[in-house]
Design a protein around this motif. Structure first.
Motif, PDB file in Angstrom:
ATOM      1  N   CYS A  69       0.838  -1.222   0.000  1.00 53.25           N
ATOM      2  CA  CYS A  69       0.000   0.000   0.000  1.00 53.25           C
ATOM      3  C   CYS A  69       0.864   1.259   0.000  1.00 53.25           C
ATOM      4  CB  CYS A  69      -0.923  -0.009   1.208  1.00 53.25           C
ATOM      5  SG  CYS A  69      -2.302  -1.180   1.046  1.00 53.25           S
ATOM      6  N   ILE A  72       1.874   1.833  -3.496  1.00 54.47           N
ATOM      7  CA  ILE A  72       0.753   2.425  -4.257  1.00 54.47           C
ATOM      8  C   ILE A  72       0.637   3.922  -3.963  1.00 54.47           C
ATOM      9  CG2 ILE A  72      -1.754   2.405  -4.542  1.00 54.47           C
ATOM     10  CD1 ILE A  72      -1.656  -0.617  -3.966  1.00 54.47           C
ATOM     11  N   SER A  84      -0.907   4.765 -10.904  1.00 50.50           N
ATOM     12  CA  SER A  84      -1.435   4.216  -9.650  1.00 50.50           C
ATOM     13  C   SER A  84      -2.330   3.010  -9.923  1.00 50.50           C
ATOM     14  CB  SER A  84      -2.202   5.290  -8.885  1.00 50.50           C
ATOM     15  OG  SER A  84      -3.421   5.612  -9.545  1.00 50.50           O
ATOM     16  N   ILE A  88      -1.743  -0.704  -8.481  1.00 51.59           N
ATOM     17  CA  ILE A  88      -2.746  -1.522  -7.778  1.00 51.59           C
ATOM     18  C   ILE A  88      -2.840  -2.911  -8.407  1.00 51.59           C
ATOM     19  CG2 ILE A  88      -5.210  -1.727  -7.317  1.00 51.59           C
ATOM     20  CD1 ILE A  88      -5.313   1.293  -7.009  1.00 51.59           C
ATOM     21  N   SER A  91       0.384  -4.829  -7.602  1.00 50.57           N
ATOM     22  CA  SER A  91       0.422  -5.190  -6.179  1.00 50.57           C
ATOM     23  C   SER A  91      -0.582  -6.302  -5.876  1.00 50.57           C
ATOM     24  CB  SER A  91       0.114  -3.949  -5.319  1.00 50.57           C
ATOM     25  OG  SER A  91       1.090  -2.958  -5.524  1.00 50.57           O
ATOM     26  N   THR A  92      -1.760  -6.236  -6.500  1.00 48.03           N
ATOM     27  CA  THR A  92      -2.769  -7.275  -6.280  1.00 48.03           C
ATOM     28  C   THR A  92      -2.281  -8.630  -6.785  1.00 48.03           C
ATOM     29  OG1 THR A  92      -4.498  -5.611  -6.503  1.00 48.03           O
ATOM     30  CG2 THR A  92      -5.157  -7.914  -6.705  1.00 48.03           C
ATOM     31  N   GLY A 123      -5.841  -0.968  -1.108  1.00 44.97           N
ATOM     32  CA  GLY A 123      -4.978  -0.341  -2.116  1.00 44.97           C
ATOM     33  C   GLY A 123      -5.711   0.750  -2.883  1.00 44.97           C
ATOM     34  N   ALA A 124      -6.969   0.451  -3.265  1.00 46.55           N
ATOM     35  CA  ALA A 124      -7.756   1.456  -3.990  1.00 46.55           C
ATOM     36  C   ALA A 124      -8.014   2.678  -3.112  1.00 46.55           C
ATOM     37  CB  ALA A 124      -9.071   0.844  -4.460  1.00 46.55           C
ATOM     38  N   ALA A 127      -4.905   4.784  -2.924  1.00 52.54           N
ATOM     39  CA  ALA A 127      -4.731   5.514  -4.185  1.00 52.54           C
ATOM     40  C   ALA A 127      -5.705   6.693  -4.278  1.00 52.54           C
ATOM     41  CB  ALA A 127      -4.935   4.564  -5.361  1.00 52.54           C
TER      42      ALA A 127
END
Length: 421
Positions: A69, A72, A84, A88, A91-92, A123-124, A127
Motif C-alpha cells: 500500500c 501504491i 497508480s 494496484i 500489487s494485487t 490499495g484502492a 490511491a
C-alpha cells in the motif's frame, strides 16, 4: 521616501524566491514523462515486493499489505492516476501470487477471498486518498500562487500610489506658490498702475478745461475719448484689485442666514430698481457656515446681474431659492431671471476675469463679478454652475456645505485661471 520604497522591493524579491522554490518542489513531486511515470510504478511495486518477501523471510508477519500500500501511495503521489492503477494491479497480482494460498498461484480460495478483497479495497482507498490529497495540494498551491501574485500587485500599486502622492503633493505646493505669486503680481501691478493713471486723468481734465476753447470739435472728441478710456481703465484696475483681495483676505467664518443676506441685498438695490416692475420671488434659504461679507458679495453680484440683464423686460422676474436635492452634506441655491440669457456653448467662459458675453454698449460691467463669485464659493468648499438660453433668461447655481459639515470642508481657493460673465 526611499525608506518607504524599500519594503515593497524586499517583499517582491522574497515572494519571487518562494514561488521559484515552490515550482522547483512541484517539479520534484510531479513526473511528467509517461515512460518515467509507469517505470516508477513498476519499480516501486518491485521494491515493495522484495521488501515484503525479505521481511517474511525473517519471520515478520502481516507486513506485505502496508508495504505494498505504501508503494501504491508513492506512485499515486508522484506519477498520477494511470500509474497508480497499474501499481494496484501489480500489487494485487503480487499479493495473490506470493502471499495467498496456494502460494505461487493466481487462484484465490474461498477462505482467502475476504483477505484478498480487503487488500484490493485498501490499495484502492490509498490511491484515492493520495489522489484527493494531491488535488487539494494543487488547489492550495494555486491559491497560494494567486495570493502571492496579488501581494506582488498590491505592493506595486502601493508603490505607485506613493509615487503619485509625492508628485501630487509637489504639484500642489508648486501650484500654491504660483497662485500666490500671480495674486501678488496682479495686486502689485494694479496698485502701481493707479498713480500714473490718476495723473493721466487729472492732466487730461486740466487740458480739456484750459484748452477747450482753442480745440475744434474733433480734438475735443479725442480728448473726451481719452478721458473715458482712462476712467474705464481705472474701473478695471479697481475691480482687479478687489478680485485680488478676495483671494488674499482671511475669512471670518460664522453661522450666516442666507435669507437675511438676500433681504439686505434687495434693499440695497431698491434705488437702482426704482421705476421698474420687478416680480421678486424669494424662497426658503438655509443657514450656512462661512464669511458673511464674502457670501453677501456673492448674492450681491448674482442679484445685481439679474437686475441688470432684465432691464429690457417690461416686467422682470427674479427668483432666489434653494434646490431640493438628495445630498445631505451641501445645499444648492440659485438666482434665476428672465433676462437676456446667454449661449450655453460659451458657458465655460462665463466665470472668466474680464470675459463678457454681451457688448459693453448693451450692458455695463467689467466681467469681474462672476469670477469673484466663483472664487468665493470655491474658498467655501462649494461649486458654481450656470444654465441659460439666449433671450430666455439665465439661472446661476452655487452650492455651500451644510453648517455641520462646513467647518471641516472650508478650504482656501487654489484654482488657477478664472473666467467670468
Amino acid at each position: 521616501m526611499s525608506d518607504l520604497e524599500e519594503p515593497p522591493r524586499v517583499l517582491e524579491s522574497g515572494v519571487g524566491m518562494k514561488r521559484a522554490l515552490a515550482r522547483w518542489n512541484q517539479q520534484l513531486q510531479r513526473i511528467h514523462s509517461p515512460i518515467l511515470r509507469y517505470s516508477l510504478s513498476v519499480a516501486c511495486v518491485a521494491l515493495a515486493l522484495g521488501l515484503a518477501l525479505a521481511l517474511q523471510h525473517y519471520q515478520f508477519r502481516d507486513v506485505e499489505l502496508p508495504v505494498l500500500c505504501l508503494a501504491i501511495a508513492i506512485v499515486t503521489w508522484h506519477a498520477g492516476i494511470g500509474p497508480s492503477v497499474l501499481a494496484i494491479l501489480l500489487s494485487t497480482m503480487s499479493f495473490n501470487y506470493f502471499f495467498i494460498e496456494p502460494i505461487h498461484s493466481f487462484a484465490v480460495s474461498t477462505k482467502d477471498l475476504p483477505y484478498f478483497i480487503t487488500f484490493l479495497a485498501w490499495g484502492a482507498l490509498v490511491a484515492w486518498f493520495s489522489t484527493v490529497s494531491r488535488r487539494i495540494e494543487a488547489g492550495l498551491r494555486l491559491a497560494r500562487d494567486r495570493l502571492q501574485t496579488e501581494v506582488e500587485h498590491r505592493a506595486q500599486r502601493e508603490d505607485e500610489i506613493r509615487r503619485l502622492n509625492r508628485e501630487l503633493a509637489k504639484r500642489a505646493t508648486d501650484l500654491e506658490a504660483t497662485n500666490k505669486d500671480l495674486e501678488s503680481f496682479a495686486y502689485s501691478v494694479s496698485h502701481d498702475l493707479r498713480a500714473p493713471l490718476r495723473h493721466l486723468v487729472g492732466y487730461s481734465e486740466l487740458l480739456q478745461k484750459e484748452a477747450s476753447s482753442s480745440l475744434d470739435d474733433k480734438s475735443r472728441r479725442y480728448m473726451q475719448t481719452i478721458l473715458q478710456s482712462a476712467k474705464r481703465m481705472g474701473n478695471l484696475i479697481d475691480d482687479l484689485l478687489a478680485f485680488s483681495r478676495v483671494g488674499r483676505a482671511e475669512t471670518q467664518n460664522s453661522l450666516v442666514s442666507l435669507e437675511q443676506l438676500v433681504k439686505e441685498v434687495v434693499a440695497e438695490l431698491r434705488e437702482e430698481t426704482n421705476g421698474r416692475e420687478i416680480a421678486w420671488k424669494v424662497g426658503a434659504l438655509p443657514a450656512c457656515y462661512g464669511d458673511r461679507s464674502m457670501l453677501k458679495l456673492v448674492l450681491a453680484n448674482l442679484v445685481s446681474n439679474a437686475v441688470k440683464f432684465t432691464r429690457m423686460r417690461a416686467r422682470a422676474e427674479i427668483e432666489i431659492g434653494c434646490v431640493d436635492g438628495k445630498n445631505n452634506h451641501e445645499a444648492e441655491m440659485f438666482v434665476r431671471d428672465n433676462g437676456a440669457g446667454f449661449d450655453m456653448q460659451y458657458v465655460d467662459k462665463l466665470f472668466g476675469v474680464f470675459q463678457r458675453l454681451h457688448l459693453a454698449e448693451q450692458f455695463e460691467g467689467n466681467g469681474i463679478g462672476l469670477a469673484t463669485v466663483q472664487r468665493i464659493i470655491h474658498r467655501h468648499g462649494g461649486k458654481v454652475r450656470a444654465e441659460g438660453a439666449v433671450d430666455q433668461g439665465a439661472t446661476f447655481y452655487f452650492s455651500l456645505p451644510n453648517a455641520q459639515d462646513a467647518v471641516e470642508r472650508i478650504r482656501h481657493d487654489h484654482t488657477g485661471t478664472h473666467f467670468g460673465r
